[in-house]
Structures are given as C-alpha cells and as structure tokens.
Design a protein around this motif. Structure first.
Motif, PDB file in Angstrom:
ATOM      1  N   PHE A 152      40.402 -15.242 -13.618  1.00  0.00           N
ATOM      2  CA  PHE A 152      40.499 -15.442 -12.173  1.00  0.00           C
ATOM      3  C   PHE A 152      39.858 -14.276 -11.412  1.00  0.00           C
ATOM      4  O   PHE A 152      39.372 -14.449 -10.289  1.00  0.00           O
ATOM      5  N   GLY A 153      39.839 -13.099 -12.035  1.00  0.00           N
ATOM      6  CA  GLY A 153      39.175 -11.947 -11.410  1.00  0.00           C
ATOM      7  C   GLY A 153      37.698 -12.201 -11.203  1.00  0.00           C
ATOM      8  O   GLY A 153      37.127 -11.848 -10.162  1.00  0.00           O
ATOM      9  N   ASN A 154      37.051 -12.840 -12.190  1.00  0.00           N
ATOM     10  CA  ASN A 154      35.639 -13.204 -12.037  1.00  0.00           C
ATOM     11  C   ASN A 154      35.445 -14.181 -10.888  1.00  0.00           C
ATOM     12  O   ASN A 154      34.461 -14.115 -10.145  1.00  0.00           O
ATOM     13  N   SER A 155      36.386 -15.127 -10.754  1.00  0.00           N
ATOM     14  CA  SER A 155      36.294 -16.113  -9.673  1.00  0.00           C
ATOM     15  C   SER A 155      36.409 -15.434  -8.304  1.00  0.00           C
ATOM     16  O   SER A 155      35.737 -15.828  -7.348  1.00  0.00           O
ATOM     17  N   ILE A 156      37.261 -14.423  -8.208  1.00  0.00           N
ATOM     18  CA  ILE A 156      37.395 -13.670  -6.956  1.00  0.00           C
ATOM     19  C   ILE A 156      36.081 -12.983  -6.602  1.00  0.00           C
ATOM     20  O   ILE A 156      35.604 -13.032  -5.457  1.00  0.00           O
ATOM     21  N   LEU A 157      35.474 -12.326  -7.588  1.00  0.00           N
ATOM     22  CA  LEU A 157      34.201 -11.654  -7.354  1.00  0.00           C
ATOM     23  C   LEU A 157      33.117 -12.655  -6.963  1.00  0.00           C
ATOM     24  O   LEU A 157      32.291 -12.392  -6.081  1.00  0.00           O
ATOM     25  N   GLU A 158      33.128 -13.811  -7.628  1.00  0.00           N
ATOM     26  CA  GLU A 158      32.133 -14.840  -7.335  1.00  0.00           C
ATOM     27  C   GLU A 158      32.317 -15.380  -5.926  1.00  0.00           C
ATOM     28  O   GLU A 158      31.350 -15.567  -5.179  1.00  0.00           O
ATOM     29  N   ALA A 159      33.567 -15.623  -5.545  1.00  0.00           N
ATOM     30  CA  ALA A 159      33.849 -16.159  -4.205  1.00  0.00           C
ATOM     31  C   ALA A 159      33.474 -15.160  -3.120  1.00  0.00           C
ATOM     32  O   ALA A 159      33.038 -15.537  -2.027  1.00  0.00           O
ATOM     33  N   ASP A 160      33.635 -13.873  -3.407  1.00  0.00           N
ATOM     34  CA  ASP A 160      33.350 -12.828  -2.424  1.00  0.00           C
ATOM     35  C   ASP A 160      31.921 -12.311  -2.528  1.00  0.00           C
ATOM     36  O   ASP A 160      31.549 -11.324  -1.893  1.00  0.00           O
ATOM     37  N   ASN A 161      31.110 -12.995  -3.368  1.00  0.00           N
ATOM     38  CA  ASN A 161      29.708 -12.620  -3.579  1.00  0.00           C
ATOM     39  C   ASN A 161      29.564 -11.149  -4.011  1.00  0.00           C
ATOM     40  O   ASN A 161      28.671 -10.433  -3.574  1.00  0.00           O
ATOM     41  N   LYS A 162      30.488 -10.728  -4.888  1.00  0.00           N
ATOM     42  CA  LYS A 162      30.440  -9.369  -5.434  1.00  0.00           C
ATOM     43  C   LYS A 162      30.252  -9.413  -6.952  1.00  0.00           C
ATOM     44  O   LYS A 162      30.705  -8.520  -7.669  1.00  0.00           O
ATOM     45  N   ILE A 163      29.586 -10.446  -7.408  1.00  0.00           N
ATOM     46  CA  ILE A 163      29.448 -10.665  -8.835  1.00  0.00           C
ATOM     47  C   ILE A 163      28.330  -9.833  -9.446  1.00  0.00           C
ATOM     48  O   ILE A 163      28.219  -9.710 -10.670  1.00  0.00           O
ATOM     49  N   ARG A 164      27.496  -9.256  -8.596  1.00  0.00           N
ATOM     50  CA  ARG A 164      26.311  -8.542  -9.086  1.00  0.00           C
ATOM     51  C   ARG A 164      26.668  -7.425 -10.073  1.00  0.00           C
ATOM     52  O   ARG A 164      26.100  -7.334 -11.166  1.00  0.00           O
ATOM     53  N   GLY A 165      27.585  -6.553  -9.672  1.00  0.00           N
ATOM     54  CA  GLY A 165      27.952  -5.429 -10.525  1.00  0.00           C
ATOM     55  C   GLY A 165      28.528  -5.873 -11.854  1.00  0.00           C
ATOM     56  O   GLY A 165      28.210  -5.313 -12.913  1.00  0.00           O
ATOM     57  N   LYS A 166      29.382  -6.911 -11.819  1.00  0.00           N
ATOM     58  CA  LYS A 166      29.985  -7.420 -13.055  1.00  0.00           C
ATOM     59  C   LYS A 166      28.930  -8.040 -13.951  1.00  0.00           C
ATOM     60  O   LYS A 166      28.965  -7.883 -15.184  1.00  0.00           O
ATOM     61  N   ALA A 167      27.984  -8.736 -13.345  1.00  0.00           N
ATOM     62  CA  ALA A 167      26.908  -9.350 -14.127  1.00  0.00           C
ATOM     63  C   ALA A 167      26.060  -8.289 -14.816  1.00  0.00           C
ATOM     64  O   ALA A 167      25.695  -8.422 -15.992  1.00  0.00           O
ATOM     65  N   LEU A 168      25.736  -7.217 -14.081  1.00  0.00           N
ATOM     66  CA  LEU A 168      24.951  -6.127 -14.665  1.00  0.00           C
ATOM     67  C   LEU A 168      25.723  -5.430 -15.778  1.00  0.00           C
ATOM     68  O   LEU A 168      25.156  -5.054 -16.808  1.00  0.00           O
ATOM     69  N   LEU A 169      27.022  -5.257 -15.563  1.00  0.00           N
ATOM     70  CA  LEU A 169      27.863  -4.665 -16.608  1.00  0.00           C
ATOM     71  C   LEU A 169      27.835  -5.515 -17.874  1.00  0.00           C
ATOM     72  O   LEU A 169      27.670  -4.999 -18.989  1.00  0.00           O
ATOM     73  N   ASN A 170      27.992  -6.834 -17.708  1.00  0.00           N
ATOM     74  CA  ASN A 170      27.950  -7.738 -18.857  1.00  0.00           C
ATOM     75  C   ASN A 170      26.612  -7.651 -19.587  1.00  0.00           C
ATOM     76  O   ASN A 170      26.556  -7.660 -20.817  1.00  0.00           O
ATOM     77  N   MET A 172      35.359  -4.887 -21.659  1.00  0.00           N
ATOM     78  CA  MET A 172      36.738  -5.126 -21.241  1.00  0.00           C
ATOM     79  C   MET A 172      37.309  -3.918 -20.498  1.00  0.00           C
ATOM     80  O   MET A 172      37.974  -4.065 -19.458  1.00  0.00           O
ATOM     81  N   ILE A 173      37.056  -2.722 -21.009  1.00  0.00           N
ATOM     82  CA  ILE A 173      37.579  -1.507 -20.377  1.00  0.00           C
ATOM     83  C   ILE A 173      36.986  -1.315 -18.984  1.00  0.00           C
ATOM     84  O   ILE A 173      37.705  -1.106 -17.997  1.00  0.00           O
ATOM     85  N   ILE A 174      35.666  -1.404 -18.890  1.00  0.00           N
ATOM     86  CA  ILE A 174      35.005  -1.148 -17.606  1.00  0.00           C
ATOM     87  C   ILE A 174      35.314  -2.266 -16.597  1.00  0.00           C
ATOM     88  O   ILE A 174      35.403  -2.011 -15.386  1.00  0.00           O
ATOM     89  N   THR A 175      35.484  -3.505 -17.068  1.00  0.00           N
ATOM     90  CA  THR A 175      35.803  -4.620 -16.169  1.00  0.00           C
ATOM     91  C   THR A 175      37.099  -4.370 -15.415  1.00  0.00           C
ATOM     92  O   THR A 175      37.198  -4.631 -14.207  1.00  0.00           O
ATOM     93  N   ASN A 176      38.117  -3.855 -16.111  1.00  0.00           N
ATOM     94  CA  ASN A 176      39.391  -3.587 -15.436  1.00  0.00           C
ATOM     95  C   ASN A 176      39.237  -2.497 -14.377  1.00  0.00           C
ATOM     96  O   ASN A 176      39.845  -2.576 -13.302  1.00  0.00           O
ATOM     97  N   ILE A 177      38.402  -1.506 -14.659  1.00  0.00           N
ATOM     98  CA  ILE A 177      38.118  -0.471 -13.666  1.00  0.00           C
ATOM     99  C   ILE A 177      37.393  -1.088 -12.469  1.00  0.00           C
ATOM    100  O   ILE A 177      37.672  -0.751 -11.305  1.00  0.00           O
ATOM    101  N   TYR A 178      36.491  -2.004 -12.749  1.00  0.00           N
ATOM    102  CA  TYR A 178      35.717  -2.687 -11.707  1.00  0.00           C
ATOM    103  C   TYR A 178      36.640  -3.507 -10.796  1.00  0.00           C
ATOM    104  O   TYR A 178      36.501  -3.479  -9.571  1.00  0.00           O
TER     105      TYR A 178
END
Length: 498
Positions: A359-377, A412-418
C-alpha cells in the motif's frame, strides 16, 4: 457486492487457479518436452520478456487517467486521452517489431555457446512467434486497463479465469498428441488474441467507450509519460529481477540448469501473487487518502489493515512450503529439481515484508512521488543482477540467487527509510502491530510441522496432504485466537454462522 470486492475475490480465484494449474501442468509439460526443451521454452520466454517492458507503464497510466477524467466528468478529454494512448501504442508495437528483428539476427551469437544447432533453430521459431504475440498484446492490454479505470473489475478477471481453464485443457491435448514448445507458444498467442477480442468487445459495447483523436496535445503526451515512465521503470525492474537469472544462466551454464532455476523462481513468484489480489485494487483508496492529505499515522494504520490479510495468507504458504516443500518438489517434478526448493524459500522469505507494505507504493503512485522508489528499485536490481552474474560463473544458479537476494534486501531497508521520509511512515509501529504476534504463530507452526515430518516420514502424496491439512488447520486456529482482535473475531463468526 461491489465491483471492487468481486474483483478482489475473482483475483484470488485467478491466483489459486493459476497456481494449481501451474503446479499440475508443469511436471506434465516437463515430462512431455524433456528437461532440455522445457529449459529452452522458459529461456526464450524470459528473453522475449525483456522487450515486453516497452509498454512504458501505459496500462497503469490508463487506469489513473480514465478514473480521473470520469471523476471530472470530462468525456471529451477521456476520448482524446485514449486516442492519444492508442497512437502511442501503435508506435510502441513498431518499436517492438524493430527490436525483435534486430535480436533475431543476433540469436546465434548470443546463445552459440549454450544451445545446440537444433535448439537454436527451434529458439528462432519461438522467438518470431513471441515477438508477434508481444506486438499485439501490448496495445491489447489497454482494454483491460480501461475496465479497471471504469471500476469494472469482474468481466476482465472472469475472462482471464476462462482463459486459464481453456488453455490448460488445450495444453494437455496438444502435448498428448505430440506437440512441442513451439506449439505451446502458438497456443498462447491464439489465447491472447481471443482475450483481447473479448475485452475490446466489452469496452466498446458495454462501457460505450470511444477513442477519438481530437487534437495533438504535447502537454498531455508529456503528462502521460511523466507518470508512466516511472511505472515503466518498475516494470523493467520486475522483468530483469526474475528473468535475468534465466538468461544469464542460459549463457554461462546449460538449459537443464535454467529449467531448475526457473522452477524455483516460478514457485517464489507464485508466492507474491497471493498479495497482488489486494494490492492491485487499492490505488483508488490511496488516491483518496492523498487528496484528503491524510497523516502518516492514518496511512500507517491503513497499511497495517491491508497488510494483515496479506500476511496471514503468505504465512500459511510460507510455513507449509518451508517444511514440506522439498518433498513436494520431489513428488511434483522429480529429484532433478530438488535445488529449486532453496531458491523458492529464500525468495519467499525476503519478499514477505515488501509484499505486506504494498500500500506504501500505492500512496507514492497516487501522490506522483514514485520516481525515487522506481530509481531505488532499478539501482538495487542492477546491483543484484551484476553480483549474481559474477557469482553464477563460479557457483552456478545459487550464485545468481544470492545476487538477486542481496538486491532485494538492500531495497527493503532503503524503502522503509523512503516511506518515513515521504509520508512519515511509522515503521516501528507497523512492524509491532503486524509482525510481533505473527512471529509467535510461525514458531508454534514450525514446531508442529517438524513433529509432523518426524511422524509421517514416507514420501507419498497422501502423507504430504495429511501434513499440509493438519498444519493449515492448526495455523488458522492459532491465527484466530492470537492474531485477530475481538472485533475481527466477531466478524469472522458473523460471516461463518450468519
């Protein structure tokens, strides 16, 4: 019952059906094709899969924008948007064909050291068919996305269920009458054309959707790609993360090793599918929370609420497979594939936390803040694949696995920080509420499972099902007593005894 709930239920039906069909058909396919040809079948499928990421995330973009225009009651903008996306899809299909032709003439050099001449010729035939399949499937997927944008989840999911059942019957018939890997690829292409035809009929006749290209809007195109490009990056990561190992092992080892690794990856990714039924339908909820500027505490509570049923299902699968998976693989596909158990278990373990935090990914996607998570992945996936490539040269498929696992762990570690940084995720609260009692449940289940393994030592299907049944019943009972709160237990009783 709402379309959302029906869609989620049908998603679970699809997942269970897909897993059962996959588990039942895989040993049959391996037996009929042989280890080497099955490895070739998965290898070429993985190789072509790289090109499929040229979708650029447009399917998710269609869901978001169609839902947005419907909420705004802007029919003209919706029609123009769909006309624009189909034009983009047409260009993408041409690009797919271009890259397909380019790769086709280089297959000899890519696989010259790992495939025989006969295998290479068959690989070329499958490659051509799969490229054609891909060129029509990418734009065809837009119709299912439109259904989701209209919150009509039932029809496309029902069509998928029908496809799985019909395809399974056709696969059995095809292989029984001497079909090979090429025949399976042709069958899948026909099934995809049929599904696209049914979904498009529903979109045009039932939903009355129209595609109209009123005008060229560079602002719209820019907005589409500014959103979809990061969904595309996610798709690239998923594709490379799970398929790269098969291609790399196909280059540095042999097709039998690829087949064993593919079985382990398949079982590991089946595990993730149990979470996708819920995670795939929560974007509208996430969008509402973002629009309403919900606090980090509210979002965390929602993550716990959504993560709880996901964790319970995953836990049941994880504990059963960890304890009885070796015997299952032996009974299922034979002793040749025994190493696939370790691959699958390790993937399941490391995927559990990210899957419950979807659901955290969905929040980022809805708020158009997915860029950083995508780059991290992307970065962590590249790290995992690179490490896996070098390790695979020395220790084979386990080396490839260790590289992938390293990438997953760092991610997984960095995602929680994100999450903490962007929406004030209460990470300690999340793990305490979701995992504190769950660890106790797993320990009790583990002790019981070890006892069952000691009592039922013979490797037979009857003993396997007896152990799974006894452990599953105990697990569900402990979950009911320990994991569910008073209100949740009341709801369970109400649903069971109403």
């Amino acid at each position: 019952m709402s379309q959302l709930k029906k869609g989620a239920i049908l998603s679970y039906v699809t997942i269970v059906l897909t897993n059962i069909v996959g588990l039942v058909l895989t040993p049959f396919i391996i037996e009929k094709l042989g280890d080497a040809e099955y490895g070739l079948y998965t290898l070429i499928g993985a190789f072509v899969g790289y090109i499929s990421v040229l979708d650029f995330g447009l399917n998710n973009t269609i869901v978001r924008f169609v839902a947005k225009y419907r909420a705004e009651k802007d029919k003209r903008a919706e029609e123009n948007f769909l006309g624009t996306t189909m034009l983009i899809y047409g260009i993408i299909s041409l690009v797919v064909l271009f890259f397909g032709v380019l790769l086709y003439f280089n297959l000899d050099s890519i696989f010259s050291s790992s495939l025989t001449n006969t295998e290479l010729e068959k690989a070329k035939v499958m490659f051509v068919i799969l490229i054609f399949n891909l060129a029509i499937t990418l734009p065809g997927g837009a119709f299912a996305a439109i259904c989701s944008g209209y919150e009509h989840f039932v029809f496309p999911r029902a069509v998928n269920i029908g496809r799985y059942i019909f395809r399974s019957l056709m696969v059995v018939g095809l292989l029984m009458y001497g079909g090979d890997a090429v025949g399976l690829v042709i069958l899948d292409t026909i099934m995809n054309i049929l599904v696209i035809s049914l979904n498009s009929f529903y979109v045009f006749k039932k939903l009355k959707v129209k595609f109209k290209f009123f005008q060229t809007e560079l602002v719209l195109v820019k907005e589409i790609f500014s959103y979809s490009i990061w969904i595309f990056v996610f798709a690239v990561v998923q594709m490379f993360q799970w398929r790269s190992g098969q291609v790399i092992l196909g280059v540095v080892t042999d097709t039998t090793t690829v087949a064993i690794y593919a079985i382990g990856i398949m079982l590991g990714t089946y595990y993730g599918a149990f979470a996708s039924a819920i995670n795939s339908v929560v974007l509208p909820k996430a969008t509402k929370m973002v629009v309403n500027s919900e606090t980090g505490e509210s979002i965390t509570n929602m993550m716990v609420k959504i993560g709880k049923p996901i964790l319970l299902v995953l836990g049941l699968v994880l504990i059963n497979f960890s304890l009885f998976g070796k015997k299952f693989i032996y009974l299922w596909v034979g002793d040749t594939y025994k190493e696939a158990w370790f691959i699958a278990v390790m993937i399941m373990l490391l995927m559990t936390v990210p899957l419950t935090q979807g659901f955290g990914n969905s929040i980022l996607e809805a708020d158009n803040k997915i860029r950083g998570k995508a780059l991290l992945n992307l970065i962590t996936m590249a790290l995992g694949v690179l490490v896996g490539y070098f390790l695979a040269k020395d220790i084979g498929m386990n080396g490839m696995l260790y590289g992938i696992l390293l990438g997953l762990f760092v991610n997984m570690i960095i995602t929680n920080i994100y999450y903490v940084h962007f929406f004030n995720f209460k990470v300690i609260y999340f793990f305490k509420k979701l995992y504190a009692k769950f660890v106790f449940i797993l320990l009790i289940s583990l002790i019981l499972g070890l006892m069952l393994n000691y009592v039922f030592k013979d490797i037979t299907w009857m003993y396997f099902f007896v152990k799974v049944t006894l452990l599953s019943i105990t697990y569900v009972y402990i979950v009911y007593l320990v994991f569910l709160n008073v209100e949740e237990r009341k709801n369970v009783k109400k649903r069971l005894f109403k």
